[in-house]
Write a protein that holds these residues in place. Structure first.
Motif, PDB file in Angstrom:
ATOM      1  N   UNK A  21       0.798  -1.216   0.000  1.00 52.06           N
ATOM      2  CA  UNK A  21       0.000   0.000   0.000  1.00 52.06           C
ATOM      3  C   UNK A  21       0.829   1.264   0.000  1.00 52.06           C
ATOM      4  N   UNK A  22       0.127   2.387   0.138  1.00 54.42           N
ATOM      5  CA  UNK A  22       0.759   3.700   0.124  1.00 54.42           C
ATOM      6  C   UNK A  22      -0.015   4.598   1.077  1.00 54.42           C
ATOM      7  N   UNK A  23       0.682   5.440   1.800  1.00 55.84           N
ATOM      8  CA  UNK A  23       0.036   6.332   2.762  1.00 55.84           C
ATOM      9  C   UNK A  23      -0.812   7.392   2.080  1.00 55.84           C
ATOM     10  N   UNK A  24      -0.399   7.837   0.922  1.00 57.08           N
ATOM     11  CA  UNK A  24      -1.076   8.871   0.150  1.00 57.08           C
ATOM     12  C   UNK A  24      -1.316  10.131   0.980  1.00 57.08           C
ATOM     13  N   UNK A  25      -0.321  10.487   1.794  1.00 57.40           N
ATOM     14  CA  UNK A  25      -0.408  11.687   2.626  1.00 57.40           C
ATOM     15  C   UNK A  25       0.166  12.913   1.934  1.00 57.40           C
ATOM     16  N   UNK A  26       0.873  12.688   0.830  1.00 57.79           N
ATOM     17  CA  UNK A  26       1.498  13.782   0.075  1.00 57.79           C
ATOM     18  C   UNK A  26       1.795  13.271  -1.329  1.00 57.79           C
ATOM     19  N   UNK A  92       2.616   4.289  13.117  1.00 54.38           N
ATOM     20  CA  UNK A  92       1.192   3.948  13.077  1.00 54.38           C
ATOM     21  C   UNK A  92       0.408   4.706  14.151  1.00 54.38           C
ATOM     22  N   UNK A  93       1.010   4.928  15.319  1.00 54.83           N
ATOM     23  CA  UNK A  93       0.344   5.704  16.373  1.00 54.83           C
ATOM     24  C   UNK A  93       0.164   7.160  15.953  1.00 54.83           C
ATOM     25  N   UNK A  94       1.164   7.717  15.287  1.00 57.74           N
ATOM     26  CA  UNK A  94       1.094   9.111  14.854  1.00 57.74           C
ATOM     27  C   UNK A  94       0.164   9.295  13.662  1.00 57.74           C
ATOM     28  N   UNK A  95       0.089   8.277  12.804  1.00 53.20           N
ATOM     29  CA  UNK A  95      -0.696   8.365  11.568  1.00 53.20           C
ATOM     30  C   UNK A  95      -1.595   7.134  11.421  1.00 53.20           C
ATOM     31  N   UNK A  96      -2.580   6.972  12.320  1.00 52.90           N
ATOM     32  CA  UNK A  96      -3.406   5.754  12.302  1.00 52.90           C
ATOM     33  C   UNK A  96      -4.259   5.588  11.050  1.00 52.90           C
ATOM     34  N   UNK A  97      -4.512   6.662  10.317  1.00 51.04           N
ATOM     35  CA  UNK A  97      -5.285   6.548   9.078  1.00 51.04           C
ATOM     36  C   UNK A  97      -4.409   6.163   7.897  1.00 51.04           C
ATOM     37  N   UNK A  98      -3.082   6.130   8.121  1.00 54.11           N
ATOM     38  CA  UNK A  98      -2.145   5.861   7.025  1.00 54.11           C
ATOM     39  C   UNK A  98      -1.372   4.555   7.164  1.00 54.11           C
ATOM     40  N   UNK A  99      -1.237   4.042   8.392  1.00 57.57           N
ATOM     41  CA  UNK A  99      -0.444   2.831   8.624  1.00 57.57           C
ATOM     42  C   UNK A  99      -1.205   1.891   9.554  1.00 57.57           C
ATOM     43  N   UNK A 100      -1.283   0.632   9.142  1.00 56.35           N
ATOM     44  CA  UNK A 100      -1.929  -0.397   9.952  1.00 56.35           C
ATOM     45  C   UNK A 100      -0.963  -1.568  10.088  1.00 56.35           C
ATOM     46  N   UNK A 101      -0.836  -2.086  11.303  1.00 57.38           N
ATOM     47  CA  UNK A 101       0.052  -3.230  11.554  1.00 57.38           C
ATOM     48  C   UNK A 101      -0.800  -4.391  12.038  1.00 57.38           C
ATOM     49  N   UNK A 102      -0.593  -5.548  11.420  1.00 50.27           N
ATOM     50  CA  UNK A 102      -1.269  -6.761  11.840  1.00 50.27           C
ATOM     51  C   UNK A 102      -0.219  -7.845  12.050  1.00 50.27           C
ATOM     52  N   UNK A 103      -0.532  -8.818  12.875  1.00 47.26           N
ATOM     53  CA  UNK A 103       0.388  -9.918  13.136  1.00 47.26           C
ATOM     54  C   UNK A 103      -0.281 -11.248  12.863  1.00 47.26           C
TER      55      UNK A 103
END
Length: 106
Positions: A21-26, A92-103
């Protein structure tokens, strides 16, 4: 959104990961979220390959990047990969709409 899937073995050691994926923040080339994620991921891969000399499977395509250890995880690969995960978790904490972590466990 960037999705980071961490793969853990039965002992909870990180055995690999997939980033897509991509954050697409800029605009492309100016996205600090993507740059941060890429820096952490690439540094971990280089540390495992070049510094530790471990054999890995690395697959990269337009959809993302997947890294799997070819041997068993150990304390040194664990230190690198857990540190990478710490950095990714902070992003992910700073940008929760841009990064998701799963295990996942394998």
């Amino acid at each position: 959104m960037i999705t980071v899937a961490m793969i853990r073995d039965n002992n909870r050691a990180i055995a690999g990961f997939q980033v897509s994926g991509h954050a697409q923040a800029a605009p492309h080339g100016q996205d600090i979220i993507c740059a941060g994620v890429s820096s952490l991921v690439q540094s971990a891969i280089m540390g495992i390959e070049r510094h530790l000399g471990r054999d890995i499977d690395l697959m990269q395509d337009a959809g993302g990047l997947t890294m799997k250890l070819n041997g068993q995880p150990d304390s040194l690969t664990g230190a690198i990969l857990e540190t990478m995960l710490l950095g990714l978790t902070e992003i992910a904490k700073l940008y929760p709409k841009s990064v998701r972590i799963i295990e996942h466990r394998r």
